[in-house]
Design an enzyme around this catalytic site. Structure first.
Site, PDB file in Angstrom:
ATOM      1  N   ASP A  76      -7.045   6.640   1.972  1.00  0.00           N
ATOM      2  CA  ASP A  76      -7.677   5.480   1.639  1.00  0.00           C
ATOM      3  C   ASP A  76      -8.763   5.034   2.692  1.00  0.00           C
ATOM      4  O   ASP A  76      -8.859   5.226   3.841  1.00  0.00           O
ATOM      5  CB  ASP A  76      -6.456   4.239   2.063  1.00  0.00           C
ATOM      6  CG  ASP A  76      -5.110   4.533   1.223  1.00  0.00           C
ATOM      7  OD1 ASP A  76      -5.212   5.460   0.651  1.00  0.00           O
ATOM      8  OD2 ASP A  76      -4.360   3.697   1.595  1.00  0.00           O
TER       9      ASP A  76
ATOM     10  N   GLU B  65       0.705  -0.804  -3.755  1.00  0.00           N
ATOM     11  CA  GLU B  65       0.163  -0.414  -2.313  1.00  0.00           C
ATOM     12  C   GLU B  65      -1.161  -1.176  -2.297  1.00  0.00           C
ATOM     13  O   GLU B  65      -1.914  -1.579  -3.352  1.00  0.00           O
ATOM     14  CB  GLU B  65      -0.117   1.285  -2.220  1.00  0.00           C
ATOM     15  CG  GLU B  65       1.208   1.954  -2.138  1.00  0.00           C
ATOM     16  CD  GLU B  65       0.834   3.496  -2.048  1.00  0.00           C
ATOM     17  OE1 GLU B  65       1.651   3.909  -1.204  1.00  0.00           O
ATOM     18  OE2 GLU B  65       0.193   3.997  -2.672  1.00  0.00           O
TER      19      GLU B  65
HETATM   20  C1  FRU Z   1      -1.908   4.494  -0.140  1.00  0.00           C
HETATM   21  C2  FRU Z   1      -1.198   4.698   0.936  1.00  0.00           C
HETATM   22  C3  FRU Z   1      -1.046   3.413   1.664  1.00  0.00           C
HETATM   23  C4  FRU Z   1      -0.726   3.802   3.268  1.00  0.00           C
HETATM   24  C5  FRU Z   1      -1.523   4.817   3.393  1.00  0.00           C
HETATM   25  C6  FRU Z   1      -0.729   5.990   4.118  1.00  0.00           C
HETATM   26  O1  FRU Z   1      -2.647   5.575  -0.748  1.00  0.00           O
HETATM   27  O2  FRU Z   1       0.194   5.236   0.989  1.00  0.00           O
HETATM   28  O3  FRU Z   1       0.109   2.784   1.159  1.00  0.00           O
HETATM   29  O4  FRU Z   1      -1.010   2.677   4.121  1.00  0.00           O
HETATM   30  O5  FRU Z   1      -1.836   5.689   2.151  1.00  0.00           O
HETATM   31  O6  FRU Z   1      -1.966   6.992   4.371  1.00  0.00           O
END
Ligand code: FRU
Length: 478
Positions: free
Chosen positions: A24, A198
């Site tokens: 992300d 998320e």
């Molecule tokens: C989304 C996620 C988020 C988390 C991050 C961990 O892709 O799963 O929810 O904060 O990636 O790398």
């Protein structure tokens, strides 16, 4: 065995780390003439792990300079989150004589607890001090993550949106000082609840051709091929306390119909004139298998957001930022009639380059039309097909024969429904492995990766009849 580097697949104007893993985008912020991109990063390896924040900056959102690791993990992993500008030093942290950035992110204690932590920076995000009294927010949940903060003028407070993934619930918290947070309300479950929620964000967007603004709640949810696409949004109102969805509870609106668009969050924009975001262009379904080395993961281009009133109600519109199609085209052709496939003179030089193609058409009696990227082989050709199907009335990216298929199920047709009443225009960004289709002036998006192994040519295609092209324009981007 030494692994071969795959620079031929590295996009030129989409951010990718020089080496190692990213997922992300985090902490997107525009300040003092620079766009900053923090990103979920494994500084030690080309797979998910050791989660920390990487850092890059850019003047134009196209060319990125990677900077030293911004927030390293400790016992806690540094998961996704945001950065805000504490213009008035309400947090009373750091040096009061210098601009202050506040990062609020999820601290992840693997399999135990997720809580929201704060770190601050007085040097435009280069170095960060973790706040000694962390957490700033904890509800003792194993999964509770991805805070995203805006400043809400009317209620004179910062508002954080954060999710309880397994409950398909977003929570809103308010704060005057970025340190003390109190619960305002909850939203959900609504819309698509197939997969965990998320990376939420709350956005206030203009409705085109009106003076109106509406609130949008966007979030990501995705997983192994159960669900094809990753992001959805709700349109409604936010009054400083509660978000209300204008549409029926079950209605689902998708942001992008490609497999490779996830976790997009808006830039915290200190200029505050428009809202734009970018996302991670990969899918959890096969992220591990992405065949690139020495990096894995890349970001989408930035997209300016607005809402448009269509025959299907208010729809999210995404336009490239910067809008490359506002530049002078490198090639232009008008009023063409096409049958079969053809490479125009201005398309011959595009091999392995980075470019945008825009097609405005009257479909005439073609059954399927668009652009083909591929080699010339008669047997076992390599082919990525992008276009429109007149029978199903779908936009599509077909990557079934697009080259390397890194994981089972990667070889699919990704399609998105036509928005009735709007023109047939397609804009396609091709940047090596990374392609983005924005159709109907940005009302339809399909973002997709593909890994060609051979040199490819660019062809216009009209199948099963004639295609009348009103205008074709190409921009080579350097
Ligand atoms: C989304 C996620 C988020 C988390 C991050 C961990 O892709 O799963 O929810 O904060 O990636 O790398």
């Amino acid at each position: 065995l030494a692994q071969q580097s795959t620079e031929q697949w590295r996009p030129a104007i989409h951010f990718s780390p020089k080496k190692n893993w990213t997922n992300d985008p985090n902490g997107l912020i525009y300040i003092n003439g620079n766009y900053h991109l923090f990103f979920q990063h494994n500084p030690q390896g080309n797979e998910w792990g050791n989660m920390s924040w990487g850092h890059a900056k850019s003047k134009d959102l196209l060319h990125w300079e990677e900077l030293p690791l911004a927030i390293p993990h400790g016992k806690e992993y540094i998961f996704s989150g945001c950065v805000v500008y504490d213009k008035d030093h309400v947090s009373v942290l750091g040096d009061p004589s210098k601009p202050l950035l506040i990062a609020i992110y999820t601290a992840d204690y693997p399999n135990t607890l997720q809580e929201q932590h704060l770190a601050f920076s007085n040097d435009e995000g280069l170095t960060w001090t973790k706040y000694a009294q962390n957490p700033v927010l904890s509800i003792n949940l194993k999964d509770f993550r991805d805070p995203n903060i805006i400043y809400h003028g009317p209620s004179k407070q910062f508002v954080m949106t954060v999710v309880k993934p397994w409950e398909y619930t977003a929570q809103f918290y308010g704060s005057k000082d970025l340190i003390h947070w109190s619960l305002l309300s909850e939203f959900g479950p609504q819309g698509d609840v197939d997969m965990i929620w998320e990376c939420p964000s709350l956005l206030e967007l203009p409705v085109e051709n009106s003076k109106e603004k509406k609130w949008v709640l966007a979030l990501s949810s995705q997983g192994p091929y159960k669900k094809a696409v990753g992001m959805q949004y709700f349109v409604g109102n936010f009054d400083g306390k509660t978000f209300t969805n204008d549409a029926p509870k079950e209605q689902v609106n998708y942001v992008d119909y490609g497999r490779d668009f996830y976790a997009a969050i808006p830039f915290y924009n200190t200029a505050n004139t428009e809202t734009f975001w970018l996302g991670w262009m990969l899918s959890w379904s096969y992220a591990k298998e992405q065949p690139t080395f020495p990096w894995k993961g890349q970001m989408s281009l930035a997209r300016t957001l607005s809402l448009v009133r269509t025959s299907q109600g208010l729809k999210l519109k995404q336009v490239l930022k910067p809008d490359l199609t506002k530049m002078k085209p490198s090639f232009e052709a008008k009023n063409l009639v096409l049958k079969g496939s053809k490479t125009l003179s201005g398309m011959k030089f595009l091999q392995s380059k980075t470019y945008v193609i825009e097609l405005k058409v009257d479909a005439a009696n073609a059954k399927q039309w668009g652009i083909e990227l591929g080699d010339e082989a008669k047997q076992n050709p390599e082919l990525t097909r992008i276009g429109f199907d007149e029978k199903s009335q779908d936009w599509f990216i077909d990557r079934r024969l697009s080259g390397e298929i890194p994981a089972p199920g990667f070889d699919v047709i990704q399609s998105a429904p036509f928005v009735a009443g709007e023109d047939k225009v397609m804009q396609l960004v091709v940047d090596r492995s990374t392609i983005e289709l924005l159709a109907q002036d940005g009302l339809v998006a399909i973002s997709s990766l593909r890994f060609p192994k051979k040199k490819e040519t660019v062809r216009l295609v009209s199948l099963g009849g004639e295609l009348r092209i009103k205008e074709l324009r190409i921009w080579e981007v350097k």
